[in-house]
Write a protein that holds these residues in place. Sequence first.
Motif, mmCIF file in Angstrom:
data_model
loop_
_atom_site.group_PDB
_atom_site.id
_atom_site.type_symbol
_atom_site.label_atom_id
_atom_site.label_comp_id
_atom_site.label_asym_id
_atom_site.label_seq_id
_atom_site.Cartn_x
_atom_site.Cartn_y
_atom_site.Cartn_z
ATOM 1 N N MET A 1 35.685 37.022 1.528
ATOM 2 C CA MET A 1 34.744 36.222 0.745
ATOM 3 C C MET A 1 34.813 36.588 -0.732
ATOM 4 O O MET A 1 34.914 37.760 -1.071
ATOM 5 N N SER A 2 34.776 35.574 -1.586
ATOM 6 C CA SER A 2 34.774 35.804 -3.030
ATOM 7 C C SER A 2 33.342 36.031 -3.503
ATOM 8 O O SER A 2 32.451 35.229 -3.213
ATOM 9 N N VAL A 3 33.108 37.155 -4.188
ATOM 10 C CA VAL A 3 31.780 37.448 -4.736
ATOM 11 C C VAL A 3 31.663 36.776 -6.103
ATOM 12 O O VAL A 3 32.518 36.980 -6.979
ATOM 13 N N ILE A 4 30.620 35.960 -6.260
ATOM 14 C CA ILE A 4 30.448 35.183 -7.488
ATOM 15 C C ILE A 4 29.107 35.498 -8.134
ATOM 16 O O ILE A 4 28.062 35.408 -7.495
ATOM 17 N N ILE A 38 34.323 42.518 -18.187
ATOM 18 C CA ILE A 38 35.357 42.639 -17.153
ATOM 19 C C ILE A 38 35.283 43.961 -16.378
ATOM 20 O O ILE A 38 35.276 43.953 -15.138
ATOM 21 N N PRO A 39 35.221 45.134 -17.046
ATOM 22 C CA PRO A 39 35.175 46.381 -16.267
ATOM 23 C C PRO A 39 33.897 46.524 -15.442
ATOM 24 O O PRO A 39 33.916 47.160 -14.378
ATOM 25 N N GLN A 40 32.798 45.916 -15.901
ATOM 26 C CA GLN A 40 31.544 46.001 -15.151
ATOM 27 C C GLN A 40 31.607 45.146 -13.889
ATOM 28 O O GLN A 40 31.085 45.526 -12.829
ATOM 29 N N LEU A 41 32.273 43.991 -13.980
ATOM 30 C CA LEU A 41 32.479 43.167 -12.787
ATOM 31 C C LEU A 41 33.357 43.907 -11.785
ATOM 32 O O LEU A 41 33.079 43.920 -10.576
ATOM 33 N N VAL A 50 29.989 32.440 -13.163
ATOM 34 C CA VAL A 50 29.629 31.153 -13.749
ATOM 35 C C VAL A 50 29.066 31.449 -15.134
ATOM 36 O O VAL A 50 28.067 32.165 -15.268
ATOM 37 N N LEU A 51 29.713 30.930 -16.156
ATOM 38 C CA LEU A 51 29.321 31.145 -17.545
ATOM 39 C C LEU A 51 28.343 30.050 -17.952
ATOM 40 O O LEU A 51 28.647 28.866 -17.840
ATOM 41 N N VAL A 52 27.163 30.459 -18.407
ATOM 42 C CA VAL A 52 26.057 29.525 -18.649
ATOM 43 C C VAL A 52 25.722 29.462 -20.134
ATOM 44 O O VAL A 52 25.725 30.483 -20.831
ATOM 45 N N GLN A 67 36.856 29.994 -23.493
ATOM 46 C CA GLN A 67 36.897 31.283 -22.797
ATOM 47 C C GLN A 67 37.312 31.099 -21.336
ATOM 48 O O GLN A 67 38.056 31.914 -20.784
ATOM 49 N N ALA A 68 36.839 30.014 -20.717
ATOM 50 C CA ALA A 68 37.218 29.736 -19.327
ATOM 51 C C ALA A 68 38.716 29.472 -19.207
ATOM 52 O O ALA A 68 39.335 29.805 -18.192
ATOM 53 N N ASP A 69 39.302 28.869 -20.239
ATOM 54 C CA ASP A 69 40.757 28.660 -20.259
ATOM 55 C C ASP A 69 41.504 29.992 -20.360
ATOM 56 O O ASP A 69 42.583 30.155 -19.785
ATOM 57 N N ALA A 70 40.914 30.930 -21.069
ATOM 58 C CA ALA A 70 41.598 32.191 -21.358
ATOM 59 C C ALA A 70 41.400 33.253 -20.281
ATOM 60 O O ALA A 70 42.219 34.179 -20.185
ATOM 61 N N TYR A 71 40.338 33.136 -19.480
ATOM 62 C CA TYR A 71 40.016 34.176 -18.503
ATOM 63 C C TYR A 71 39.821 33.564 -17.120
ATOM 64 O O TYR A 71 38.907 32.773 -16.899
ATOM 65 N N ASP A 72 40.634 34.001 -16.179
ATOM 66 C CA ASP A 72 40.580 33.444 -14.830
ATOM 67 C C ASP A 72 39.285 33.784 -14.098
ATOM 68 O O ASP A 72 38.871 33.044 -13.200
ATOM 69 N N PHE A 73 38.645 34.914 -14.454
ATOM 70 C CA PHE A 73 37.443 35.296 -13.711
ATOM 71 C C PHE A 73 36.290 34.320 -13.957
ATOM 72 O O PHE A 73 35.359 34.245 -13.156
ATOM 73 N N ILE A 74 36.344 33.559 -15.053
ATOM 74 C CA ILE A 74 35.314 32.542 -15.297
ATOM 75 C C ILE A 74 35.673 31.326 -14.442
ATOM 76 O O ILE A 74 36.606 30.592 -14.743
ATOM 77 N N ALA A 75 34.910 31.134 -13.377
ATOM 78 C CA ALA A 75 35.238 30.090 -12.407
ATOM 79 C C ALA A 75 34.631 28.750 -12.769
ATOM 80 O O ALA A 75 35.131 27.696 -12.362
#
Length: 280
Positions: A1-4, A38-41, A50-52, A67-75
Amino acid sequence: MSVIDSHQHFWNLETGSYPWLTAELEPIFRTFAPEELIPQLAAAGVDRTVLVQAADSYADTDAMLAQADAYDFIAAVVGWVPLDRPDEAAEALERYGRHPKFAGVRHLIHDDPDPDWVIRDSVVEGLGLLAAAGLPFDVVAVLPRHLEHVAFLAERVPGLRLVIDHLAKPPIAEKGWEPWASLIARAAEHPNVYAKVSGLNTAADAESWTAEDLRPYVEHAVEVFGPERLMFGGDWPVSLLAGDYAKVWKETGMLLSGLDEAARNAVLGGTAARFYGIES
């Protein structure tokens, strides 16, 4: 499972304008960028976020999508469009809708001097555009009046999915209960209404809060919504006003420890993935 993590922010005070963010909020009155989160995640075992939005502006939404284009962790990105100007909102939704990570809209309704802003006819028309586009609306409910409007909107715009940010900030610090408990239960009667288990630490005593302070409110939310309509959010960096990411993650885990695995998985990722259309 992916933690989001369904709720986090970035802002840059040199390039953006955030009227609510003043020097009085000293711990968060600075720029926050992805590299710091990133290191905290990773330490918490959170896979994606989810970036709000943090400002009612195109500039903020454009910056988040970049930022979502540049970083894969932003879903996914929850951005902003001028809902009270439906024609302009329609154009903005068409433009932003081309971006694969544009997944919802929010407006800082709690900063508007009119507590009834979100039920104005023009805004309701704008929310209808979201429903037609299959996009959800994040509701910032701080006053009981804001929370009252959720049930109204769920009925008035039946195709619209709504999520109440931060469980509508229950009165944790003063150990209050009503009218919050009744109003959130009323909102939960509508199957198109969801809620975020997020931002609760900043509604509690900033220095001493623990999972036990939050427990009655989270248990009530689980009872009225069910895990399938609840999602975890870290609310970083606003959470730094009362702790840090690690503490929020740890105490949330303690709050959810009594749930079975399927229910925990829903709150920690499954619900957010379904709600925001995040592919695994």
